[in-house]
Design an enzyme around this catalytic site. Structure first.
Site, PDB file in Angstrom:
ATOM      1  N   HIS A  12       0.855  -1.190   0.000  1.00 17.82           N
ATOM      2  CA  HIS A  12       0.000   0.000   0.000  1.00 17.82           C
ATOM      3  C   HIS A  12       0.886   1.233   0.000  1.00 17.82           C
ATOM      4  O   HIS A  12       2.118   1.145  -0.008  1.00 17.82           O
ATOM      5  CB  HIS A  12      -0.934   0.012   1.212  1.00 17.82           C
ATOM      6  CG  HIS A  12      -0.230  -0.197   2.519  1.00 17.82           C
ATOM      7  ND1 HIS A  12       0.327   0.832   3.244  1.00 17.82           N
ATOM      8  CD2 HIS A  12       0.018  -1.319   3.230  1.00 17.82           C
ATOM      9  CE1 HIS A  12       0.882   0.351   4.340  1.00 17.82           C
ATOM     10  NE2 HIS A  12       0.711  -0.954   4.358  1.00 17.82           N
ATOM     11  N   LYS A  37      -6.997   7.723  -1.134  1.00 13.42           N
ATOM     12  CA  LYS A  37      -6.253   7.629   0.117  1.00 13.42           C
ATOM     13  C   LYS A  37      -5.454   6.333   0.188  1.00 13.42           C
ATOM     14  O   LYS A  37      -5.989   5.253  -0.059  1.00 13.42           O
ATOM     15  CB  LYS A  37      -7.207   7.731   1.310  1.00 13.42           C
ATOM     16  CG  LYS A  37      -6.481   7.897   2.642  1.00 13.42           C
ATOM     17  CD  LYS A  37      -7.441   8.191   3.773  1.00 13.42           C
ATOM     18  CE  LYS A  37      -6.692   8.432   5.081  1.00 13.42           C
ATOM     19  NZ  LYS A  37      -7.591   8.741   6.207  1.00 13.42           N
TER      20      LYS A  37
END
Length: 376
Positions: A12, A37
């Protein structure tokens, strides 16, 4: 003198960082361009997604083309994973993640729009974390502690830097992981894992460590630089935080218990590192190094005189660490990271043009101080 583009993409917070002649000239997370995000969710199916826009922006900032690169440093080494069985569904699709990581050179050619092979160097994930801290600090000798959710097959790295070279002293094998322990707690309490851990850290301040004795039995420093984490039965300890503004005392007590135990084992790990290396400086990175409460406890009660925490201590920072490490191997002297302001910025003219295009009313104060005073 080398041009090295660092890339983080496997889990991520995809990001890119460009190191030129040993100095970082640009670094940015993909979320700053995609407005998504954390860039993507940390699942095996997303491992193919590269920080396309961040990579292009970093190159543009330095006026470089892909052909000017001496190396692309990718902060994950698929060769450290077990041999594939041919069934990508095994082990929670982990083999799919490895397959995507192994195909990064081909993916990069497409993402960057070039026909020639891209010179990719795979850097072990936790070595990239470590380099992002001690190289950024400008320390050629120090102790290093990386505490993370996971890398290839480990969740931590305890190391010793001497003359700019890192030696791994210990590592925690998966599934034992302080980072995954905190992620599991975050998800159990109803928050988004790999995203909302900071909320759990804050929630802990409202509770009492009622379960600390149990956590001391389950979560332990192994005495040799690693950790043992046996997951609790979360459901027996508390429910999720639920809806509304009130704070569930049981959830707060569980959060406080895990936070307190985290601080204790981090302190034990630091003590072991200090005794083993004799260093008085500690460089830290990894997702758990974003826990500022634990960091403060470690600095106040631990044995190290100086502690440096990489500003982008999570996975985003591994693009910088991988680039630093490869640049150092190519013979460059590494310059410390002088600022964290390495990403995209906007001129006043650009901001005004966007506001005008959106037909939004605005004022230009004589000074920022005046504007802040009006807001307060």
């Amino acid at each position: 003198m080398a041009n090295v583009l660092g890339v983080n993409a496997v889990f991520h917070d995809p990001s890119a960082a460009l190191v030129v002649d040993g100095r970082v000239v640009a670094a940015a997370e993909e979320e700053r361009f995609s407005r998504r995000k954390h860039g993507k969710r940390p699942v095996p199916f997303s491992a193919w997604e590269l920080p396309d826009q961040a990579m292009r922006w970093c190159l543009a900032q330095a006026g470089l083309e892909v052909g000017d690169l001496d190396a692309v440093a990718y902060s994950y080494d698929p060769a450290r994973m077990p041999p594939p069985t041919g069934d990508p569904t095994r082990h929670h699709w982990e083999e799919l993640r490895t397959l995507y990581a192994d195909r990064v050179p081909q993916f990069l050619r497409t993402a960057l729009g070039v026909d020639a092979p891209v010179p990719v160097t795979f850097v072990p994930h936790h070595e990239a974390h470590a380099a992002s801290a001690f190289h950024a600090a400008g320390w050629d000798h120090c102790a290093v502690l990386v505490v993370d959710g996971r890398g290839e097959t480990t969740s931590s790295l305890s190391g010793w830097v001497q003359d700019g070279e890192i030696k791994t002293l210990a590592a925690s094998p998966l599934p034992h992981s302080l980072g995954l322990l905190y992620e599991e707690l975050t998800e159990h309490l109803g928050f988004l894992r790999s995203s909302d851990e900071y909320k759990v850290m804050a929630l802990a301040s409202y509770g009492e460590p009622r379960h600390l004795d149990q956590m001391r039995r389950l979560v332990r420093f192994d005495g040799e630089g690693g950790f043992v984490t046996d997951m609790p039965d979360w459901r027996r300890l508390s429910s999720s935080v639920g809806e509304g503004d009130s704070i569930d005392p049981r959830a707060a007590a569980l959060a406080r218990s895990i936070q307190a135990r985290l601080e204790e084992v981090m302190l034990e790990a630091a003590g072991w590192l200090h005794e083993t290396t004799g260093e008085d400086r500690l460089a830290m990175a990894g997702g758990v190094a974003l826990n500022c409460v634990a960091n403060t406890h470690l600095y106040s009660h631990g044995p190290f005189r100086d502690i440096y925490v990489q500003p982008a201590a999570g996975d985003a920072g591994t693009s910088l660490g991988a680039a630093y490490l490869v640049a150092h191997r190519l013979g460059d002297d590494i310059s410390p990271m002088e600022t964290a302001a390495l990403g995209r910025s906007y001129t006043e003219e650009e901001i005004r043009a966007v506001l005008d295009d959106a037909d939004i009313a605005y004022q230009r104060p004589a000074s920022i101080a005046d504007a802040v005073g009006e807001i307060v």
